[in-house]
Design an enzyme around this catalytic site. Sequence first.
Site, PDB file in Angstrom:
ATOM      1  N   HIS A 161       0.844  -1.203   0.000  1.00 47.75           N
ATOM      2  CA  HIS A 161       0.000   0.000   0.000  1.00 47.75           C
ATOM      3  C   HIS A 161       0.876   1.249   0.000  1.00 47.75           C
ATOM      4  O   HIS A 161       0.696   2.154  -0.826  1.00 47.75           O
ATOM      5  CB  HIS A 161      -0.903  -0.034   1.237  1.00 47.75           C
ATOM      6  N   GLU A 162       1.836   1.297   0.926  1.00 49.14           N
ATOM      7  CA  GLU A 162       2.703   2.467   1.021  1.00 49.14           C
ATOM      8  C   GLU A 162       3.640   2.557  -0.185  1.00 49.14           C
ATOM      9  O   GLU A 162       3.955   3.648  -0.663  1.00 49.14           O
ATOM     10  CB  GLU A 162       3.514   2.414   2.327  1.00 49.14           C
ATOM     11  N   HIS A 182       1.893   4.262  -3.055  1.00 46.44           N
ATOM     12  CA  HIS A 182       1.925   5.722  -2.914  1.00 46.44           C
ATOM     13  C   HIS A 182       3.265   6.277  -3.388  1.00 46.44           C
ATOM     14  O   HIS A 182       3.327   7.228  -4.172  1.00 46.44           O
ATOM     15  CB  HIS A 182       1.728   6.121  -1.449  1.00 46.44           C
TER      16      HIS A 182
END
Length: 255
Positions: free
Chosen positions: A58-59, A62
């Site tokens: 997820h990170e 980004h």
Amino acid sequence: MTTTAARNSDRRISPVFVGILAVTAVTGWATWTGFAEQPGVAVFLFVTAAWIVSLCLHEYAHARTALHSGDITVGSKGYLSLNPLAYTHALLSIILPVLFVIMGGIGLPGGAVFIERGRIRGRWKHSLISAAGPLTNVLFAIVCTAPFWLDALDGVPADFRSALAFLALLQVTAAILNFLPVPGLDGYGVIEPWLSYNVKRQVEPFAPFGLLFVFALLWVPSVNAVFFDMVDAVLRGLGVSEWDTSSGWSLYRFW
């Protein structure tokens, strides 16, 4: 040469992440084969490790999107190495989300990587950077539920099936919560570039408390019921039954 080497090392997969993947693989194997004396322990370790993997991805989503959008500093900060210890707030990014899973079976989003937004031009790029994280959770949920909606569960052990169902539930809850337009969450980050300056200034002081506000709301029985009805509807659409998720939740809380 030195600059190139530094850039390559910035993007090298962290041994920490490789270790988490190894734990996921070993405990997944133990869950599949029934190797563990207590299946709940294997399920707990498998789901927790896989959940941390999804948090890292997820990170990473980004950071990777930010890199291609103009923020070339994300590599030097360690965000492209998938190392959870490199995040701005390791406590918020990893520990609290795991505690939320243990306490309530909810995949609450964690902290965030620090993106230098001033380096990025264009509102669509800003929105895409924010959307990249929860879209990763959506993809993870699709992968976890693939055996269910592809009707490919023949031969899949019951414990592993339940573990996948519970892991899918965590990904769906994380995606829905992340897309909420609440300050501090990715959903707000998607719409923020399109808001007026005055609105953003008024909302800014509430951003640090957005996650806590959502967490508190989920403890309200009526809100909790509506939220999980929505989650269940998504999972049913993906072929995952309530029995599968509840069985996975029961195995996960082996204590």
